[in-house]
Write an enzyme that holds these catalytic residues in place. Structure first.
Site, PDB file in Angstrom:
ATOM      1  NE  ARG A 116       1.501  -5.382  11.133  1.00  9.70           N
ATOM      2  CZ  ARG A 116       2.663  -5.262  10.496  1.00  9.70           C
ATOM      3  NH1 ARG A 116       3.746  -5.836  10.987  1.00  9.70           N
ATOM      4  NH2 ARG A 116       2.740  -4.559   9.392  1.00  9.70           N
TER       5      ARG A 116
ATOM      6  NE  ARG B 111      -5.055  -1.743   9.461  1.00 17.18           N
ATOM      7  CZ  ARG B 111      -3.943  -1.259   8.900  1.00 17.18           C
ATOM      8  NH1 ARG B 111      -3.882  -0.034   8.470  1.00 17.18           N
ATOM      9  NH2 ARG B 111      -2.891  -2.025   8.788  1.00 17.18           N
TER      10      ARG B 111
ATOM     11  NE  ARG C  94       5.644  -0.665  10.608  1.00 15.77           N
ATOM     12  CZ  ARG C  94       4.594  -0.672   9.804  1.00 15.77           C
ATOM     13  NH1 ARG C  94       4.630   0.019   8.679  1.00 15.77           N
ATOM     14  NH2 ARG C  94       3.524  -1.369  10.115  1.00 15.77           N
TER      15      ARG C  94
ATOM     16  CE  LYS D  40      -2.288  -1.003   3.828  1.00 14.11           C
ATOM     17  NZ  LYS D  40      -1.803  -2.337   4.243  1.00 14.11           N
TER      18      LYS D  40
ATOM     19  NE  ARG E  60       7.162  -2.868   6.706  1.00 17.49           N
ATOM     20  CZ  ARG E  60       5.844  -2.670   6.584  1.00 17.49           C
ATOM     21  NH1 ARG E  60       5.345  -2.178   5.471  1.00 17.49           N
ATOM     22  NH2 ARG E  60       5.041  -2.968   7.564  1.00 17.49           N
TER      23      ARG E  60
HETATM   24  P1  ADP Z   1       0.480  -2.345   7.799  1.00 19.03           P
HETATM   25  O1  ADP Z   1      -0.532  -2.155   6.720  1.00 19.03           O
HETATM   26  O2  ADP Z   1       1.769  -2.906   7.308  1.00 19.03           O
HETATM   27  O3  ADP Z   1      -0.054  -3.096   9.007  1.00 19.03           O
HETATM   28  P2  ADP Z   1       0.180   0.396   8.821  1.00 19.03           P
HETATM   29  O4  ADP Z   1       1.271   1.373   8.961  1.00 19.03           O
HETATM   30  O5  ADP Z   1      -0.944   0.717   7.901  1.00 19.03           O
HETATM   31  O6  ADP Z   1       0.926  -0.936   8.366  1.00 19.03           O
HETATM   32  O7  ADP Z   1      -0.456   0.089  10.260  1.00 19.03           O
HETATM   33  C1  ADP Z   1       0.327  -0.259  11.385  1.00 19.03           C
HETATM   34  C2  ADP Z   1      -0.566  -0.424  12.630  1.00 19.03           C
HETATM   35  O8  ADP Z   1      -1.190   0.840  12.942  1.00 19.03           O
HETATM   36  C3  ADP Z   1      -1.733  -1.397  12.510  1.00 19.03           C
HETATM   37  O9  ADP Z   1      -1.351  -2.737  12.791  1.00 19.03           O
HETATM   38  C4  ADP Z   1      -2.697  -0.847  13.567  1.00 19.03           C
HETATM   39  O10 ADP Z   1      -2.328  -1.211  14.878  1.00 19.03           O
HETATM   40  C5  ADP Z   1      -2.516   0.654  13.445  1.00 19.03           C
HETATM   41  N1  ADP Z   1      -3.479   1.252  12.473  1.00 19.03           N
HETATM   42  C6  ADP Z   1      -3.164   1.840  11.290  1.00 19.03           C
HETATM   43  N2  ADP Z   1      -4.280   2.248  10.652  1.00 19.03           N
HETATM   44  C7  ADP Z   1      -5.330   1.901  11.447  1.00 19.03           C
HETATM   45  C8  ADP Z   1      -6.745   2.008  11.338  1.00 19.03           C
HETATM   46  N3  ADP Z   1      -7.318   2.567  10.266  1.00 19.03           N
HETATM   47  N4  ADP Z   1      -7.512   1.528  12.346  1.00 19.03           N
HETATM   48  C9  ADP Z   1      -6.960   0.954  13.422  1.00 19.03           C
HETATM   49  N5  ADP Z   1      -5.634   0.803  13.605  1.00 19.03           N
HETATM   50  C10 ADP Z   1      -4.816   1.268  12.624  1.00 19.03           C
END
Ligand code: ADP
Length: 190
Positions: A146, A90, A135, A14, A129
């Protein structure tokens, strides 16, 4: 005006594809993960709460995310020209909140670009990664949570957007440029 949601599992690409979409279409990028990581880094109250969920691979509660996103939309005039939403929505409540927020701003989601990648490849990419990202959530145990959370809470959104006739499936394996070409073709057809 284009409002694109980039949708897919952790590790589906993404962030990488968002950058290319911005380059070509000049949209304002909102990555909820990046906004949350900045909050954590700055030690804000939201950051402290979010950190507890993120490090376990769980989702941050909907109300916090929706308020945070509304704040980003309100603070940035450029969002009126079009946005790429990366990592949001999400959950179904987040998708409903987004629909309402955009309707209040006289706009809507134009399309949802769904990056579909095999599970095994996702784990491989995230572990790789993890060696460079620093991270806290790119380790095997958290990656597994996740992906589980993704299947349980986020995949239902695919049907939500199929029903709204907004979902565009993209095969998310292969070269970054080839994947981007398929995305651009979908966007150009909107
Ligand atoms: P990835 O898609 O690799 O999991 P992101 O950077 O999009 O990476 O998200 C990392 C973490 O941030 C998620 O596992 C969650 O804990 C939190 N997060 C991000 N976006 C949301 C969202 N829209 N709703 C709830 N938690 C979120």
């Amino acid at each position: 005006m284009l409002n694109i949601v980039i949708f897919g599992a952790p590790g589906s690409g993404k962030g990488t594809q968002s950058e290319k979409i911005i380059e070509k279409y000049g949209l304002f990028h909102i990555s909820t993960g990046d906004v949350l990581r900045a909050e954590i880094k700055n030690g804000t109250e939201l950051g402290q709460i979010a950190d507890r969920y993120i490090s376990k691979g769980q989702l941050v509660p909907d109300e916090l995310i929706v308020d945070m996103l509304a704040g980003v939309l309100d603070r940035n005039e450029e969002t009126k020209k079009g946005v790429i939403f990366d990592g949001f929505p999400r959950t179904i409540p987040q998708a409903e909140a987004l629909k309402k927020m955009l309707a209040e701003r006289d706009t809507e989601v134009s399309a949802v670009i769904g990056l579909e990648v095999e599970e095994e490849e996702l784990v491989d990419r995230l572990l790789k990664r993890g060696q460079v990202s620093g991270r806290s959530d790119d380790n095997l145990e958290t990656i597994k949570s996740r992906l589980e959370v993704y299947h349980r809470q986020t995949t239902p959104l695919k049907d939500f957007y199929i029903q709204e006739q907004k979902y565009r499936k993209i095969h998310g394996s292969g070269s970054v440029d080839a994947i981007f070409d398929s995305i651009a073709e979908e966007i150009d057809n909107l």
